[in-house]
Design a protein around this motif. Structure first.
Motif, PDB file in Angstrom:
ATOM      1  N   SER A 161      32.687  50.228  48.870  1.00 48.22           N
ATOM      2  CA  SER A 161      31.602  49.960  47.796  1.00 48.22           C
ATOM      3  C   SER A 161      32.079  48.479  47.651  1.00 48.22           C
ATOM      4  O   SER A 161      31.540  47.493  46.415  1.00 48.22           O
ATOM      5  CB  SER A 161      31.510  50.695  46.889  1.00 48.22           C
ATOM      6  OG  SER A 161      33.262  51.708  46.324  1.00 48.22           O
ATOM      7  N   HIS A 162      33.423  47.896  47.739  1.00 42.61           N
ATOM      8  CA  HIS A 162      34.056  46.757  47.152  1.00 42.61           C
ATOM      9  C   HIS A 162      33.322  45.723  46.563  1.00 42.61           C
ATOM     10  O   HIS A 162      33.086  45.103  45.495  1.00 42.61           O
ATOM     11  CB  HIS A 162      35.153  46.449  48.386  1.00 42.61           C
ATOM     12  CG  HIS A 162      36.210  46.097  47.685  1.00 42.61           C
ATOM     13  ND1 HIS A 162      37.351  45.811  47.119  1.00 42.61           N
ATOM     14  CD2 HIS A 162      35.879  44.351  46.964  1.00 42.61           C
ATOM     15  CE1 HIS A 162      38.427  44.964  46.959  1.00 42.61           C
ATOM     16  NE2 HIS A 162      37.677  43.744  46.952  1.00 42.61           N
ATOM     17  N   HIS A 163      32.865  45.075  47.752  1.00 37.37           N
ATOM     18  CA  HIS A 163      32.053  43.398  47.732  1.00 37.37           C
ATOM     19  C   HIS A 163      30.549  44.735  46.500  1.00 37.37           C
ATOM     20  O   HIS A 163      30.201  43.523  45.535  1.00 37.37           O
ATOM     21  CB  HIS A 163      31.341  43.359  48.860  1.00 37.37           C
ATOM     22  CG  HIS A 163      31.597  43.130  50.015  1.00 37.37           C
ATOM     23  ND1 HIS A 163      31.818  43.218  50.921  1.00 37.37           N
ATOM     24  CD2 HIS A 163      33.185  42.558  49.691  1.00 37.37           C
ATOM     25  CE1 HIS A 163      32.855  43.087  51.634  1.00 37.37           C
ATOM     26  NE2 HIS A 163      33.743  42.450  50.997  1.00 37.37           N
ATOM     27  N   ILE A 199      30.781  46.591  44.090  1.00 35.81           N
ATOM     28  CA  ILE A 199      31.548  46.141  42.596  1.00 35.81           C
ATOM     29  C   ILE A 199      31.628  44.836  42.430  1.00 35.81           C
ATOM     30  O   ILE A 199      31.387  45.202  40.577  1.00 35.81           O
ATOM     31  CB  ILE A 199      32.437  47.498  42.919  1.00 35.81           C
ATOM     32  CG1 ILE A 199      32.084  49.342  43.357  1.00 35.81           C
ATOM     33  CG2 ILE A 199      33.451  47.588  41.430  1.00 35.81           C
ATOM     34  CD1 ILE A 199      32.870  49.870  43.460  1.00 35.81           C
ATOM     35  N   GLU A 200      32.331  44.428  42.917  1.00 34.71           N
ATOM     36  CA  GLU A 200      33.013  42.994  42.245  1.00 34.71           C
ATOM     37  C   GLU A 200      31.705  42.344  41.906  1.00 34.71           C
ATOM     38  O   GLU A 200      32.129  41.274  40.772  1.00 34.71           O
ATOM     39  CB  GLU A 200      33.919  42.653  43.572  1.00 34.71           C
ATOM     40  CG  GLU A 200      34.272  41.534  43.282  1.00 34.71           C
ATOM     41  CD  GLU A 200      35.610  40.528  44.215  1.00 34.71           C
ATOM     42  OE1 GLU A 200      36.139  41.402  45.446  1.00 34.71           O
ATOM     43  OE2 GLU A 200      35.994  39.599  44.038  1.00 34.71           O
ATOM     44  N   ASP A 201      30.515  42.072  42.919  1.00 36.39           N
ATOM     45  CA  ASP A 201      29.677  41.301  42.617  1.00 36.39           C
ATOM     46  C   ASP A 201      29.307  41.191  41.725  1.00 36.39           C
ATOM     47  O   ASP A 201      29.187  40.391  40.879  1.00 36.39           O
ATOM     48  CB  ASP A 201      29.385  41.428  43.910  1.00 36.39           C
ATOM     49  CG  ASP A 201      29.746  40.223  45.164  1.00 36.39           C
ATOM     50  OD1 ASP A 201      31.187  39.759  45.440  1.00 36.39           O
ATOM     51  OD2 ASP A 201      29.813  40.497  46.563  1.00 36.39           O
ATOM     52  N   ARG A 211      40.268  47.699  37.533  1.00 36.03           N
ATOM     53  CA  ARG A 211      41.434  46.800  36.960  1.00 36.03           C
ATOM     54  C   ARG A 211      40.208  45.080  38.241  1.00 36.03           C
ATOM     55  O   ARG A 211      40.172  44.135  37.366  1.00 36.03           O
ATOM     56  CB  ARG A 211      42.586  46.114  37.855  1.00 36.03           C
ATOM     57  CG  ARG A 211      43.517  44.878  37.946  1.00 36.03           C
ATOM     58  CD  ARG A 211      44.748  45.017  37.371  1.00 36.03           C
ATOM     59  NE  ARG A 211      45.165  46.784  36.721  1.00 36.03           N
ATOM     60  CZ  ARG A 211      46.782  47.090  37.459  1.00 36.03           C
ATOM     61  NH1 ARG A 211      47.565  46.461  37.959  1.00 36.03           N
ATOM     62  NH2 ARG A 211      47.391  47.314  35.662  1.00 36.03           N
ATOM     63  N   HIS A 212      39.961  45.145  39.119  1.00 35.88           N
ATOM     64  CA  HIS A 212      39.076  43.541  39.899  1.00 35.88           C
ATOM     65  C   HIS A 212      37.952  44.111  39.339  1.00 35.88           C
ATOM     66  O   HIS A 212      37.496  42.801  39.377  1.00 35.88           O
ATOM     67  CB  HIS A 212      39.438  44.666  41.485  1.00 35.88           C
ATOM     68  CG  HIS A 212      39.165  43.681  42.657  1.00 35.88           C
ATOM     69  ND1 HIS A 212      38.989  42.314  42.096  1.00 35.88           N
ATOM     70  CD2 HIS A 212      38.323  43.315  43.779  1.00 35.88           C
ATOM     71  CE1 HIS A 212      39.265  41.677  43.066  1.00 35.88           C
ATOM     72  NE2 HIS A 212      38.738  42.135  44.459  1.00 35.88           N
ATOM     73  N   ILE A 213      37.385  45.245  38.855  1.00 37.26           N
ATOM     74  CA  ILE A 213      35.726  44.385  38.120  1.00 37.26           C
ATOM     75  C   ILE A 213      36.448  43.773  36.614  1.00 37.26           C
ATOM     76  O   ILE A 213      35.450  42.909  36.700  1.00 37.26           O
ATOM     77  CB  ILE A 213      35.274  45.750  37.249  1.00 37.26           C
ATOM     78  CG1 ILE A 213      34.721  46.890  38.558  1.00 37.26           C
ATOM     79  CG2 ILE A 213      34.637  46.038  36.446  1.00 37.26           C
ATOM     80  CD1 ILE A 213      34.826  48.299  38.612  1.00 37.26           C
TER      81      ILE A 213
HETATM   82 MN   LIG Z   1      37.737  41.684  45.868  1.00 33.31          MN
END
Ligand SMILES: [Mn+2]
Length: 197
Positions: A64-66, A68-70, A137-139
């Motif tokens: 789910s990383h990309h 969530i981040e994008d 934190r990345h969000i």
């Molecule tokens: Mn990232």
């Protein structure tokens, strides 16, 4: 004057559409494919009183990383677009929100400069459904970078991961609402002695 933002962001990893109306009523239509993240974005719209549409189709077959981040990047860009010239707004906002045993303290300056300070309990369940709890934190980093705001988010204590993350989004929503709302005493005034935000 409409204070709306619309951002479409398409890469080989994700396709994101975000629409936001800062002067909305908390109407939210969110679908990212990550259930807990949808729940958090729902908090953002509801407690910020923003009308918010988020449609993300991401490479969830990887993780789910990309996705969530994008989504957070597009949301930050849409928020900045909606703020427009920042004339007549409060600029600063803060809110402290408890969620049972957890507490979040959020302070924001719609400064035009990206800066994030973030602390939360180190010990936390690693996953909430498909949501990796290190992504919070990345969000915030991603949102701050695109929205170009200074954001301080602290969770001095908390135990349940769902509560720890959710109180951050609720407090963020309310702090962003207070900062972006129109100050009736400051109509036509840019809240900066420098003359630029
Ligand atoms: Mn990232």
């Amino acid at each position: 004057m409409n204070r709306t933002g619309r951002v479409e962001r398409v890469t080989k990893e994700t396709s994101v559409l975000v629409e936001i109306d800062l002067d909305g009523s908390g109407k939210v239509d969110v679908a990212t494919g990550v259930g807990f993240y949808d729940h958090m974005l729902d908090q953002l719209g509801r407690h910020g009183l923003f009308d918010l549409t988020v449609k993300t189709e991401g490479d969830l077959h990887i993780d789910s990383h990309h996705t969530i981040e994008d989504t957070a990047l597009a949301l930050g860009a849409a928020f900045k677009q909606a703020l427009g010239d920042k004339v007549g707004i409060y600029r600063f906002g803060n809110c402290t929100v408890p969620l049972d045993e957890s507490l979040a303290q959020v302070t924001v300056d719609l400064s035009g400069r990206p800066y994030l300070v973030h602390t939360e309990p180190e010990k936390m369940a690693p996953m909430i459904g498909e949501y990796d709890t290190t992504m919070t934190r990345h969000i915030l980093e991603s949102f701050v970078a695109q929205a170009q705001i200074a954001l301080h988010v602290h969770v001095p204590y908390g135990r349940n991961a769902h509560h720890i993350v959710e109180c951050q989004f609720k407090a963020l929503a309310r702090a962003l609402r207070y900062a972006s709302e129109r100050d009736p005493r400051a109509a036509g005034i840019l809240p900066s002695t420098k003359g630029a935000l």
